[in-house]
Design a protein around this motif. Structure first.
Motif, mmCIF file in Angstrom:
data_model
loop_
_atom_site.group_PDB
_atom_site.id
_atom_site.type_symbol
_atom_site.label_atom_id
_atom_site.label_comp_id
_atom_site.label_asym_id
_atom_site.label_seq_id
_atom_site.Cartn_x
_atom_site.Cartn_y
_atom_site.Cartn_z
ATOM 1 N N ILE A 119 6.864 10.381 3.365
ATOM 2 C CA ILE A 119 6.491 10.828 2.023
ATOM 3 C C ILE A 119 6.463 9.620 1.091
ATOM 4 N N GLN A 120 5.673 9.743 0.028
ATOM 5 C CA GLN A 120 5.681 8.676 -0.980
ATOM 6 C C GLN A 120 6.891 8.856 -1.895
ATOM 7 N N ALA A 121 7.064 7.958 -2.836
ATOM 8 C CA ALA A 121 8.306 7.906 -3.616
ATOM 9 C C ALA A 121 8.412 8.964 -4.708
ATOM 10 N N HIS A 122 7.355 9.768 -4.913
ATOM 11 C CA HIS A 122 7.360 10.800 -5.956
ATOM 12 C C HIS A 122 7.677 10.195 -7.329
ATOM 13 N N SER A 148 0.839 -1.202 0.000
ATOM 14 C CA SER A 148 0.000 0.000 0.000
ATOM 15 C C SER A 148 0.873 1.251 0.000
ATOM 16 N N ILE A 149 0.289 2.374 -0.361
ATOM 17 C CA ILE A 149 1.029 3.640 -0.366
ATOM 18 C C ILE A 149 1.451 4.031 1.060
ATOM 19 N N PRO A 150 0.588 3.842 2.091
ATOM 20 C CA PRO A 150 1.060 4.080 3.458
ATOM 21 C C PRO A 150 2.277 3.227 3.794
ATOM 22 N N GLY A 151 2.343 2.022 3.228
ATOM 23 C CA GLY A 151 3.516 1.177 3.427
ATOM 24 C C GLY A 151 4.746 1.757 2.761
ATOM 25 N N VAL A 152 4.557 2.362 1.605
ATOM 26 C CA VAL A 152 5.652 3.037 0.900
ATOM 27 C C VAL A 152 6.203 4.181 1.752
ATOM 28 N N THR A 153 5.299 4.984 2.320
ATOM 29 C CA THR A 153 5.743 6.107 3.160
ATOM 30 C C THR A 153 6.445 5.610 4.421
ATOM 31 N N GLU A 154 6.049 4.436 4.906
ATOM 32 C CA GLU A 154 6.704 3.876 6.095
ATOM 33 C C GLU A 154 8.123 3.432 5.766
#
Length: 400
Positions: free
Chosen positions: A309-312, A293-299
């Motif tokens: 932050i997300q990976a942009h 998930s995107i929250p996992g990406v930010t983690e």
């Protein structure tokens, strides 16, 4: 009174421009709710269309994949991922990709957009007024300590939001004025140029340059092309000799600061490295297939760089956040969008436009662009780049 869902979606692609900006002045997430509503309506209409046209395979794959993803996120306890704005944006992008790649739908939208010029123009006027109000009130034009430059944010929390709406506005103005002869639309485009530079968003500036090139080479009037080149050269000479705007603006200052900090992309390459390493070393087989998930990406980002932050980068976000399957879906949908174009070169321009934003900052990640994506698609459909020999101001000859 019966509401036509299709035309409600069509109208929202235009009205979302001022409505999302207006919602930014309020403390609650009204803008996100508008996007959620648009996504639900578009999703419902797409399924209705697929059933009506007996496209059972696409209907099954799309809905089954969405159900599996939702069930997976609930199983791993990522309930927040299902209410996250990024989730809305990706679902809306996939929905629009399937919906507007339908030839009859994109042609009907093309006719609708051309017949609703006043709605678009007034929406842009209101949007520009909201940007002006934000600047006058002191929240729309701020000094960035990171970039060491004054930056235009407009009514948004991030300047990229403003920059991406401006790309949509340029596309819409170009559809109405193919030959760049209307003063209203020329001024509208000039405002887009000025504000994009003031935002300092380099990915948007590059994408805008691509739109300008596509717009220019699609023009039929060769004398007007020459006039535009002459005016552009004179304008650049005046700016270079009478002002320092070409070397002292948000785009240049941001680039210089980034180079001095050791990363011309403001750390984007570090973000990619963090996410790829996490994908390879920290995720299990299921997570590699379906993502974290995107929250996992930010983690993952927080664990490595201490920032949430997300990976942009859409490719990295879909690979890590939605797994190999989600990544494949994103690529398929990106290519699928090219069906709207009537010429090969227009397809290339559209793909490059998407790649520029998706790789260097995010194409689907910024919901303002996704919500008005049909306007952008209509722009590339209108241009028909490559169907004439006179691409610039030079004449080409057939070899025998």
């Amino acid at each position: 009174m019966k509401i036509n869902i299709k035309y409600l979606i069509f109208h929202m692609t235009i009205l979302i421009i001022p409505l999302f900006a207006l919602s930014s002045f309020f403390p609650f997430s009204l803008g996100n709710k508008l996007i959620l509503g648009t996504m639900i309506i578009a999703y419902g209409y797409l399924n209705k269309l697929l059933i009506r046209e007996n496209k059972k395979i696409i209907f099954f794959i799309y809905n089954f994949s969405l159900i599996v993803y939702i069930a997976y996120m609930m199983a791993i306890g990522q309930y927040g991922a299902l209410t996250d704005i990024y989730f809305y944006s990706y679902v809306l992008m996939f929905t629009y990709s399937i919906l507007f790649s339908n030839q009859s739908v994109i042609e009907e939208y093309q006719t609708f957009f051309k017949n609703n010029k006043k709605e678009f123009v007034y929406s842009v006027y209101i949007f520009y007024a909201l940007v002006a109000i934000s600047v006058v009130s002191g929240i729309g034009y701020r000094y960035s300590a990171v970039d060491k430059a004054w930056t235009l944010f407009g009514p948004f929390s991030v300047q990229h939001m403003l920059a991406y709406v401006l790309l949509v506005i340029y596309c819409g103005a170009s559809i109405y004025d193919k030959e760049n002869s209307s003063l209203v639309f020329l001024l509208m485009k000039a405002a887009v140029f000025a504000m994009t530079v003031l935002t300092g968003v380099r990915s948007a500036a590059l994408a805008l340059c691509l739109l300008v090139v596509c717009d220019y080479i699609s023009m039929k009037n060769k004398s007007r092309k020459k006039t535009i080149v002459v005016i552009a050269i004179i304008g650049l000479v005046i700016l270079a000799t009478q002002t320092d705007i070409l070397v002292n603006n948000s785009l240049i200052n941001k680039t210089v600061t980034a180079i001095n900090n050791g990363s011309i992309t403001n750390g984007r390459e570090w973000y990619r490295k963090v996410q790829i390493e996490a994908f390879v070393n920290k995720s299990n087989v299921i997570q590699k297939l379906l993502g974290v998930s995107i929250p996992g990406v930010t983690e993952y980002m927080h664990q490595a760089l201490r920032v949430h932050i997300q990976a942009h980068n859409d490719y990295i976000n879909t690979l890590v956040g939605y797994g190999v399957i989600g990544f494949a879906f994103f690529l398929i949908n990106q290519v699928n969008l090219c069906k709207v174009c009537d010429s090969f070169l227009s397809k290339i321009f559209l793909e490059f436009f998407i790649f520029l934003l998706a790789y260097y900052n995010g194409f689907t990640l910024y919901i303002m662009l996704t919500a008005s994506l049909p306007i952008v698609l209509c722009f590339f459909k209108e241009k028909k780049v490559g169907k004439r020999r006179h691409l610039f101001i030079f004449k080409t000859y057939k070899r025998y």
